[in-house]
Write a protein that holds these residues in place. Structure first.
Motif, PDB file in Angstrom:
ATOM      1  N   TRP A 120     -21.904  44.489  42.081  1.00  0.00           N
ATOM      2  CA  TRP A 120     -22.116  44.369  43.525  1.00  0.00           C
ATOM      3  C   TRP A 120     -22.477  42.935  43.941  1.00  0.00           C
ATOM      4  CZ3 TRP A 120     -21.783  49.121  41.658  1.00  0.00           C
ATOM      5  CH2 TRP A 120     -21.432  50.170  42.503  1.00  0.00           C
ATOM      6  N   THR A 171     -20.790  41.863  52.686  1.00  0.00           N
ATOM      7  CA  THR A 171     -20.383  43.228  52.985  1.00  0.00           C
ATOM      8  C   THR A 171     -21.362  44.135  52.239  1.00  0.00           C
ATOM      9  OG1 THR A 171     -18.867  43.334  51.099  1.00  0.00           O
ATOM     10  CG2 THR A 171     -17.958  42.544  53.201  1.00  0.00           C
ATOM     11  N   SER A 172     -21.092  45.414  52.187  1.00  0.00           N
ATOM     12  CA  SER A 172     -22.035  46.297  51.503  1.00  0.00           C
ATOM     13  C   SER A 172     -22.046  46.088  49.999  1.00  0.00           C
ATOM     14  CB  SER A 172     -21.715  47.760  51.818  1.00  0.00           C
ATOM     15  OG  SER A 172     -20.428  48.102  51.345  1.00  0.00           O
ATOM     16  N   SER A 173     -20.965  45.506  49.444  1.00  0.00           N
ATOM     17  CA  SER A 173     -20.866  45.419  47.987  1.00  0.00           C
ATOM     18  C   SER A 173     -20.342  44.090  47.469  1.00  0.00           C
ATOM     19  CB  SER A 173     -19.953  46.542  47.471  1.00  0.00           C
ATOM     20  OG  SER A 173     -20.419  47.803  47.889  1.00  0.00           O
ATOM     21  N   PHE A 224     -14.324  45.293  48.306  1.00  0.00           N
ATOM     22  CA  PHE A 224     -15.164  45.011  49.470  1.00  0.00           C
ATOM     23  C   PHE A 224     -15.176  43.517  49.796  1.00  0.00           C
ATOM     24  CE2 PHE A 224     -16.515  49.240  48.499  1.00  0.00           C
ATOM     25  CZ  PHE A 224     -16.961  49.773  49.699  1.00  0.00           C
ATOM     26  N   SER A 279     -19.195  45.878  57.142  1.00  0.00           N
ATOM     27  CA  SER A 279     -19.659  46.547  55.930  1.00  0.00           C
ATOM     28  C   SER A 279     -18.645  46.484  54.797  1.00  0.00           C
ATOM     29  CB  SER A 279     -19.994  48.011  56.230  1.00  0.00           C
ATOM     30  OG  SER A 279     -18.834  48.704  56.675  1.00  0.00           O
ATOM     31  N   ASN A 280     -17.364  46.256  55.122  1.00  0.00           N
ATOM     32  CA  ASN A 280     -16.354  46.270  54.056  1.00  0.00           C
ATOM     33  C   ASN A 280     -15.323  45.149  54.126  1.00  0.00           C
ATOM     34  OD1 ASN A 280     -15.116  47.240  56.337  1.00  0.00           O
ATOM     35  ND2 ASN A 280     -14.070  48.937  55.328  1.00  0.00           N
ATOM     36  N   ARG A 281     -15.454  44.211  55.083  1.00  0.00           N
ATOM     37  CA  ARG A 281     -14.482  43.123  55.184  1.00  0.00           C
ATOM     38  C   ARG A 281     -15.164  41.820  55.593  1.00  0.00           C
ATOM     39  NH1 ARG A 281     -11.438  47.521  57.117  1.00  0.00           N
ATOM     40  NH2 ARG A 281      -9.503  47.838  55.955  1.00  0.00           N
ATOM     41  N   GLY A 291     -10.532  42.374  52.698  1.00  0.00           N
ATOM     42  CA  GLY A 291     -11.491  43.359  52.208  1.00  0.00           C
ATOM     43  C   GLY A 291     -10.962  44.039  50.977  1.00  0.00           C
ATOM     44  N   THR A 292     -10.208  45.122  51.158  1.00  0.00           N
ATOM     45  CA  THR A 292      -9.641  45.813  50.013  1.00  0.00           C
ATOM     46  C   THR A 292      -8.683  44.894  49.263  1.00  0.00           C
ATOM     47  OG1 THR A 292      -7.924  46.717  51.454  1.00  0.00           O
ATOM     48  CG2 THR A 292      -9.851  48.097  51.045  1.00  0.00           C
TER      49      THR A 292
END
Length: 223
Positions: free
Chosen positions: A110, A131-133, A152, A173-175, A189-190
């Motif tokens: 993380w 981001t969150s991770s 993330f 949170s993810n990007r 992000g992904t």
């Protein structure tokens, strides 16, 4: 007496007031007894993950407590002695040192293990977003470095050629989103996903969306 500053983990709270930290609640982070002596005075800032807390002292040292694998233990990083600021995600902390170098602790996947940044070549770390991770940082030469979970935003190898001359960095949170000086916004992000939006003058982030302002005054939401 200064107003208290409160940070919260999942079921615990840390309260900073007049240089002293007190904790309450239940679950990870509520018990700071192992570091109580270090939290009695000289604390200037506190940060939190859902499972741990970290405090910066006025001498630049860092004190952490909570889940030892998710940010609650920084003893393995003796270089955390002159920390300027901390940023947290779900399971890790990232630190900018006074000399502009980088440090991290917490869950390695993380972002708890920081990349090696050659300050002499790339320049100092200017700012960090999370981001969150995963984490991303702007360097003095306006390039970007990322670390943490690839899905993330922690992997930019496939778009590194687009991340130059960055003047602003934001995160949901993810990007992540990086705004270049030529008004092009790069979002990622992904793994292997990337959006490029032209003619952007400002970007703000929420939990799930970016608010993008274009030079003609138009406003749009980018997921």
């Amino acid at each position: 007496m200064a107003l208290p500053v409160v940070q919260s983990a999942t079921n615990a709270f840390a309260v900073l007031q007049d240089g002293r930290v007190r904790t309450a609640g239940y679950g990870w982070g509520d018990d700071s007894s192992a570091v109580t002596a270090q939290l009695q005075d000289g604390v200037s800032e506190i940060a939190a993950t859902p499972y741990a807390f970290a405090a910066i002292k006025t001498d630049g040292s860092v004190v952490a407590w909570g889940h030892p694998s998710l940010g609650g233990d920084c003893r393995s990083l003796p270089l955390l002695r002159r920390v300027r600021c901390l940023k947290s995600n779900q399971c890790a902390f990232a630190a900018i040192m006074m000399d502009g170098s980088l440090g991290a602790f917490g869950h390695a996947q993380w972002g708890g293990t920081s990349p090696v940044v050659d300050v002499a070549i790339q320049g100092r770390i200017k700012a960090i977003q999370a981001t969150s991770s995963a984490f991303a940082a702007i360097l003095a030469n306006r390039s970007i470095v990322t670390w943490g979970r690839p899905d993330f935003g922690g992997d930019i190898e496939y778009l590194r050629h687009t991340l130059y001359d960055v003047v602003c960095l934001s995160a949901t949170s993810n990007r992540f989103a990086a705004l270049r000086s030529d008004k092009e916004l790069i979002c990622w992000g992904t793994v292997n996903s990337c959006w490029q939006i032209e003619d952007v003058v400002s970007v703000k982030s929420g939990q799930r969306f970016f608010l993008v302002v274009h030079s003609d005054g138009e406003v749009s939401l980018v997921p």
